[in-house]
Design a protein around this motif. Structure first.
Motif, PDB file in Angstrom:
ATOM      1  N   UNK A   8      88.751  65.620  -0.882  1.00  0.00           N
ATOM      2  CA  UNK A   8      89.800  66.485  -0.349  1.00  0.00           C
ATOM      3  C   UNK A   8      89.487  67.933  -0.680  1.00  0.00           C
ATOM      4  N   UNK A   9      89.707  68.817   0.281  1.00  0.00           N
ATOM      5  CA  UNK A   9      89.493  70.243   0.075  1.00  0.00           C
ATOM      6  C   UNK A   9      90.849  70.929  -0.096  1.00  0.00           C
ATOM      7  N   UNK A  10      90.963  71.753  -1.132  1.00  0.00           N
ATOM      8  CA  UNK A  10      92.188  72.510  -1.401  1.00  0.00           C
ATOM      9  C   UNK A  10      91.896  73.992  -1.204  1.00  0.00           C
ATOM     10  N   UNK A  11      92.812  74.679  -0.540  1.00  0.00           N
ATOM     11  CA  UNK A  11      92.592  76.091  -0.224  1.00  0.00           C
ATOM     12  C   UNK A  11      92.781  77.006  -1.422  1.00  0.00           C
ATOM     13  N   UNK A  12      93.443  76.517  -2.452  1.00  0.00           N
ATOM     14  CA  UNK A  12      93.685  77.332  -3.646  1.00  0.00           C
ATOM     15  C   UNK A  12      94.310  76.472  -4.724  1.00  0.00           C
ATOM     16  N   UNK A  13      94.843  77.119  -5.735  1.00  0.00           N
ATOM     17  CA  UNK A  13      95.475  76.378  -6.826  1.00  0.00           C
ATOM     18  C   UNK A  13      96.702  75.648  -6.295  1.00  0.00           C
ATOM     19  N   UNK A  14      96.912  74.441  -6.762  1.00  0.00           N
ATOM     20  CA  UNK A  14      98.074  73.650  -6.371  1.00  0.00           C
ATOM     21  C   UNK A  14      98.826  73.271  -7.644  1.00  0.00           C
ATOM     22  N   UNK A  15     100.128  73.000  -7.546  1.00  0.00           N
ATOM     23  CA  UNK A  15     100.891  72.607  -8.736  1.00  0.00           C
ATOM     24  C   UNK A  15     100.292  71.375  -9.415  1.00  0.00           C
ATOM     25  N   UNK A  16     100.454  71.315 -10.715  1.00  0.00           N
ATOM     26  CA  UNK A  16      99.907  70.203 -11.490  1.00  0.00           C
ATOM     27  C   UNK A  16     100.422  68.864 -10.972  1.00  0.00           C
ATOM     28  N   UNK A  37      95.449  75.395 -17.933  1.00  0.00           N
ATOM     29  CA  UNK A  37      96.615  74.541 -17.724  1.00  0.00           C
ATOM     30  C   UNK A  37      96.216  73.173 -17.191  1.00  0.00           C
ATOM     31  N   UNK A  38      95.303  73.142 -16.238  1.00  0.00           N
ATOM     32  CA  UNK A  38      94.848  71.866 -15.679  1.00  0.00           C
ATOM     33  C   UNK A  38      94.200  71.007 -16.764  1.00  0.00           C
ATOM     34  N   UNK A  39      93.325  71.594 -17.544  1.00  0.00           N
ATOM     35  CA  UNK A  39      92.620  70.838 -18.590  1.00  0.00           C
ATOM     36  C   UNK A  39      93.578  70.346 -19.674  1.00  0.00           C
ATOM     37  N   UNK A  40      94.594  71.160 -19.992  1.00  0.00           N
ATOM     38  CA  UNK A  40      95.533  70.789 -21.053  1.00  0.00           C
ATOM     39  C   UNK A  40      96.507  69.710 -20.599  1.00  0.00           C
ATOM     40  N   UNK A  41      96.994  69.816 -19.366  1.00  0.00           N
ATOM     41  CA  UNK A  41      98.032  68.905 -18.893  1.00  0.00           C
ATOM     42  C   UNK A  41      97.483  67.635 -18.254  1.00  0.00           C
ATOM     43  N   UNK A  42      96.205  67.644 -17.864  1.00  0.00           N
ATOM     44  CA  UNK A  42      95.590  66.453 -17.271  1.00  0.00           C
ATOM     45  C   UNK A  42      94.318  66.104 -18.037  1.00  0.00           C
ATOM     46  N   UNK A  96      98.393  67.494  -8.200  1.00  0.00           N
ATOM     47  CA  UNK A  96      97.138  66.895  -8.651  1.00  0.00           C
ATOM     48  C   UNK A  96      97.388  65.495  -9.213  1.00  0.00           C
ATOM     49  N   UNK A  97      98.495  65.332  -9.937  1.00  0.00           N
ATOM     50  CA  UNK A  97      98.836  64.022 -10.493  1.00  0.00           C
ATOM     51  C   UNK A  97      99.003  63.006  -9.372  1.00  0.00           C
ATOM     52  N   UNK A  98      99.727  63.406  -8.318  1.00  0.00           N
ATOM     53  CA  UNK A  98     100.005  62.473  -7.230  1.00  0.00           C
ATOM     54  C   UNK A  98      98.749  62.065  -6.462  1.00  0.00           C
ATOM     55  N   UNK A  99      97.703  62.902  -6.517  1.00  0.00           N
ATOM     56  CA  UNK A  99      96.448  62.558  -5.836  1.00  0.00           C
ATOM     57  C   UNK A  99      95.633  61.508  -6.590  1.00  0.00           C
ATOM     58  N   UNK A 124      87.864  62.824  -5.519  1.00  0.00           N
ATOM     59  CA  UNK A 124      87.564  64.185  -5.953  1.00  0.00           C
ATOM     60  C   UNK A 124      88.235  65.187  -5.027  1.00  0.00           C
ATOM     61  N   UNK A 125      88.756  66.245  -5.603  1.00  0.00           N
ATOM     62  CA  UNK A 125      89.297  67.366  -4.836  1.00  0.00           C
ATOM     63  C   UNK A 125      88.472  68.602  -5.168  1.00  0.00           C
ATOM     64  N   UNK A 126      88.287  69.465  -4.170  1.00  0.00           N
ATOM     65  CA  UNK A 126      87.456  70.657  -4.331  1.00  0.00           C
ATOM     66  C   UNK A 126      88.268  71.886  -3.942  1.00  0.00           C
ATOM     67  N   UNK A 127      88.390  72.819  -4.877  1.00  0.00           N
ATOM     68  CA  UNK A 127      89.030  74.101  -4.584  1.00  0.00           C
ATOM     69  C   UNK A 127      87.919  75.086  -4.261  1.00  0.00           C
ATOM     70  N   UNK A 128      87.705  75.323  -2.973  1.00  0.00           N
ATOM     71  CA  UNK A 128      86.593  76.157  -2.527  1.00  0.00           C
ATOM     72  C   UNK A 128      86.884  76.620  -1.102  1.00  0.00           C
ATOM     73  N   UNK A 129      86.192  77.676  -0.660  1.00  0.00           N
ATOM     74  CA  UNK A 129      86.401  78.194   0.697  1.00  0.00           C
ATOM     75  C   UNK A 129      85.097  78.386   1.472  1.00  0.00           C
ATOM     76  N   UNK A 130      83.969  77.989   0.874  1.00  0.00           N
ATOM     77  CA  UNK A 130      82.668  78.130   1.525  1.00  0.00           C
ATOM     78  C   UNK A 130      82.493  76.990   2.524  1.00  0.00           C
ATOM     79  N   UNK A 131      82.729  77.267   3.807  1.00  0.00           N
ATOM     80  CA  UNK A 131      82.758  76.210   4.820  1.00  0.00           C
ATOM     81  C   UNK A 131      81.426  75.475   4.935  1.00  0.00           C
ATOM     82  N   UNK A 132      80.306  76.199   4.893  1.00  0.00           N
ATOM     83  CA  UNK A 132      79.007  75.558   4.996  1.00  0.00           C
ATOM     84  C   UNK A 132      78.752  74.618   3.836  1.00  0.00           C
TER      85      UNK A 132
END
Length: 284
Positions: free
Chosen positions: A53-61, A89-94, A64-67, A28-36
Motif C-alpha cells: 500500500x502506498x501512503x501519500x503522507x503521515x497517517x494517524x497511528x 511516535x510510530x516506533x514508540x507506539x507500534x 496503521x494499526x488497522x492495516x 507493507x505500507x510505503x510513505x513515498x511520492x516517487x512514482x517511478x
C-alpha cells in the motif's frame, strides 16, 4: 498486487515462501511520492506475494494499526518538519512494526538519530527496489524469529498461565475455555504490563479497525473474559475497570471485607462478602 484490507486472505507465491514468509505474507505500507520508484517497487513486491500500500503522507497511528502491517517504509523528506517526531511516535507506539527509513542523502548524525529513535534499518536513495525489498524481508524475518522465541514462553499472571503458541490459557493445569477473540483480548491485556488500555485502542488492536461510536463490544468481551477468569481462579481479581477510560490487567488476591476490617465482618455474620461482590451490588 492486492491492496491491504483488514481481513483479506494473503496469497503466497513460491518466491514468497522462499523468502520465509510462510502462510502469513508480508503486509507493507510505503510513505513515498516517487512514482517511478513506487511503480517498480509495487511490481517486485507483488511478484513476491506481498500486500502493498502506498501512503501519500503521515497517517494517524490508529490507521496503521488497522492495516495490520508487518513493515512500514518511510521517506522522511516527504514528511517535512514533523518527520522526526512522527518516526519517534510510530516506533514508540507500534513496537511490533518493522520500520525502514528510505530517504535521500543524509548525514551520519541523521542516520544514527533515526536508528536510535527506533527505525530497524536505513536505506539511502537512490537505491534499487530489490535492495529495499531484501531489507524489508530481513527486518520482518528478524521480528518473526523474535516473536517465535517470545511465544514459546508462557505468560504467567496470578494463577493464570497464557500459552501463546497454543492460543490457550490455563489455571493449575486446567484449560479455560476461551474463544479466539477472548484469547486475543487476554493476550493484549496481559502484555500491557499493568497499563490502562483505552477502549478504542483495545478495539483497534483486537478487532483490527476503528471502533464505531456507541459500540460496546469491548465491554461485553471484557465482562465475559473477567467472568471466566474469576470462575477458573476464584479469590483473584484480574481485570480492573477505569470508568470512562478503559481497562487494566493487574492480578491481585481478592481482599475480603472481613480481612480488610482486621477480622471484623461487615454485614451479616459469616457472609465473608468480597469487596468486588459488594461493589457489584452497589452498581446493580
Amino acid at each position: 498486487m492486492d491492496p491491504i484490507t483488514p481481513d483479506a486472505p494473503a496469497s503466497v507465491t513460491s518466491e514468497g515462501r522462499r523468502a520465509g514468509h510462510g502462510p502469513g505474507t508480508v503486509r507493507v505500507a510505503v510513505i513515498d511520492s516517487d512514482s517511478g520508484f513506487l511503480h517498480v517497487l509495487a511490481r517486485r513486491s507483488g511478484a513476491a506475494g506481498w500486500q502493498h500500500r502506498v501512503l501519500a503522507g503521515s497517517v494517524p497511528i490508529e490507521n496503521l494499526v488497522s492495516m495490520r502491517l508487518n513493515a512500514l517504509v518511510i521517506d522522511l523528506e516527504l514528511l517535512g518538519p514533523q518527520a522526526w517526531s512522527y518516526l519517534e511516535r510510530v516506533c514508540a507506539e507500534l513496537p511490533g512494526l518493522g520500520v525502514i527509513v528510505c530517504t535521500g542523502r543524509s548525514t551520519v548524525a541523521q542516520r544514527v538519530r533515526g536508528l536510535r529513535l527506533g527505525a530497524d534499518d536505513w536505506v539511502t536513495k537512490p537505491c534499487h527496489p530489490e535492495e529495499l525489498i531484501a531489507r524489508v524481508e530481513a527486518v520482518v524475518r528478524r521480528r518473526r524469529r523474535a516473536e517465535a522465541r517470545t511465544e514459546r514462553q508462557p505468560l504467567v499472571a496470578g494463577e493464570v498461565e497464557v500459552r501463546l503458541d497454543q492460543f490457550q490459557a490455563f489455571v493449575r493445569g486446567e484449560s479455560i475455555e476461551l474463544t479466539r477473540r477472548e484469547f486475543e483480548l487476554l493476550r493484549l491485556l496481559t502484555e500491557s504490563n499493568g497499563h490502562v488500555l483505552e477502549r478504542e485502542e483495545i478495539y483497534q488492536r483486537v478487532w483490527g479497525y476503528t471502533m464505531a461510536h456507541g459500540d460496546r463490544s469491548v465491554d461485553v468481551f471484557v465482562r465475559k473474559l473477567r467472568q471466566k477468569l474469576e470462575k477458573a481462579s476464584p479469590g483473584w481479581l484480574y481485570i480492573h475497570t477505569h470508568f470512562g477510560i478503559g481497562y487494566r490487567f493487574a492480578p491481585e488476591p481478592e481482599l475480603r471485607v472481613d480481612e480488610a476490617a482486621g477480622g471484623e465482618r461487615s454485614g451479616s455474620a459469616g457472609t465473608g462478602a468480597s469487596v468486588s461482590e459488594l461493589r457489584a451490588e452497589q452498581l446493580a
